[in-house]
Design a protein around this motif. Structure first.
Motif, PDB file in Angstrom:
ATOM      1  N   ARG A 245       0.831  -1.208   0.000  1.00  0.00           N
ATOM      2  CA  ARG A 245       0.000   0.000   0.000  1.00  0.00           C
ATOM      3  C   ARG A 245       0.866   1.258   0.000  1.00  0.00           C
ATOM      4  N   PRO A 284      -4.033  -5.339  -1.132  1.00  0.00           N
ATOM      5  CA  PRO A 284      -3.552  -3.984  -0.815  1.00  0.00           C
ATOM      6  C   PRO A 284      -3.479  -3.078  -2.031  1.00  0.00           C
ATOM      7  N   VAL A 288      -5.923   0.787  -2.823  1.00  0.00           N
ATOM      8  CA  VAL A 288      -5.432   2.120  -3.169  1.00  0.00           C
ATOM      9  C   VAL A 288      -5.993   2.607  -4.495  1.00  0.00           C
TER      10      VAL A 288
END
Length: 346
Positions: A245, A284, A288
């Motif tokens: 991330r 992850p 985002v």
């Protein structure tokens, strides 16, 4: 890394003609049906005759020809690999530099496991940013995985290994820099480290005195079993997710992009097995950005130090991206190091 200005990239990949399909691997007993499904590969390239440094020379020669750059103008030749390059106590990057005629370049070897090619691009970018007069920097990777030292299907969990080489020419993106101009523009690059995970590839083995001292065949499965027993799989997944991330957020911010920016066409994942990607990388990543996840490795397998660089070659040499489209390319390597770059079609 926030770039002062975008850098140009010319990227190529070299693959041998020989392939082992997953059906052939199943018939030979190299892999079982469940593992084949979890990996999700269709085939792996196999280089029986061409040594890794010669594979790198082939990729490098194509990159130079496509770009119009001259080998004698290169300032750096960075060569990354995971496995044996053909000789002991010998420098493969110097061989690559000599073979392509880069006599003024500084050859440097990189041992960053599967993230070596990505780190090579970062070092090349740093050199060019620090010295506006520096000539282009060439990053090559090359690996082949042959028995008896490496079983391409069984030496590790979560991936199978294909033989390949890559070359990425990093240069100032100015009209005079190249005859033909760059394929891609590099807008940003981010790297994060999780050194607490180095034990995953060491396990509880003692240090040995000679190569291959722990087993006659490289067996990463053994060390990973020891890691999971000691730390648990959730420790790895949580640590990896945190770093993934972070690098994705940093790379996008460095390129001036929000996660949902319509200019971001793809988020490209490493060439590991499908199950490993679904468990460790995709959650992850999609936290985002909602950009389309692009998997380019089903017919190549994991290509050692060159996954990210091979994906840059695919973006450069195909029509996946239109002019102005951006892609984020994500990678990771044992140690652990995670890198993400943002590029666009020039």
């Amino acid at each position: 890394m926030r770039l002062h200005a975008p850098l140009g990239l010319t990227a190529t990949a070299w693959y041998p003609e020989q392939r082992q399909t997953v059906e052939e691997a199943l018939a030979a007993g190299d892999i079982d049906a469940r593992t084949a499904r979890e990996l999700g590969y269709t085939s792996l390239p196999v280089s029986e005759d061409t040594a890794p440094p010669d594979m790198a020379v082939e990729a490098a020669a194509e990159a130079l020809a496509l770009s119009g750059a001259r080998a004698e103008d290169l300032s750096l030749v960075l060569h990354a690999s995971v496995h044996h390059q053909g000789h002991d106590a010998w420098s493969a990057p110097h061989y690559v530099a000599r073979r392509i005629g880069a006599h003024g370049a500084v050859p440097i070897g990189l041992l960053q496991q599967c993230n070596g090619g990505a780190i090579g691009i970062e070092l090349a970018a740093s050199r060019l940013q620090g010295d506006p007069e520096a000539g282009p920097a060439l990053v090559t990777t090359a690996d082949r995985f042959l028995m008896p030292s490496w079983h391409r299907w069984l030496s590790d969990y979560g991936m199978a290994a294909g033989d390949a080489a890559t070359a990425v020419l990093v240069h100032h993106a100015t009209p005079a820099a190249h005859t033909h101009g760059p394929d891609l523009l590099l807008h940003s690059l981010a790297t994060r480290v999780a050194a607490e995970l180095e034990v995953m590839h060491r396990g509880d083995d003692e240090f040995n005195a000679t190569p291959m001292g722990h087993s006659p065949m490289i067996d990463v499965r053994r060390t990973k079993r020891a890691f999971i027993k000691a730390y648990g799989v959730e420790f790895f997944l949580k640590t990896a997710a945190d770093r993934i991330r972070a690098v994705v957020e940093e790379a996008l911010a460095g390129a001036g992009l929000a996660g949902d920016d319509p200019r971001l066409r793809y988020a490209v994942i490493p060439r590991l097995g499908s199950k490993a990607m679904a468990e460790a990388y995709i959650p992850p990543l999609t936290d985002v950005t909602p950009a389309e996840v692009l998997d380019l490795g089903r017919a190549t397998g994991h290509v050692g130090a060159g996954d990210l660089n091979a994906s840059l070659a695919d973006l450069a040499r195909t029509d996946l991206l239109e002019r102005g489209d951006h892609a984020l390319v994500l990678n990771g390597g044992g140690g652990f190091t995670f890198t993400a770059v943002v590029v666009s079609r020039h």
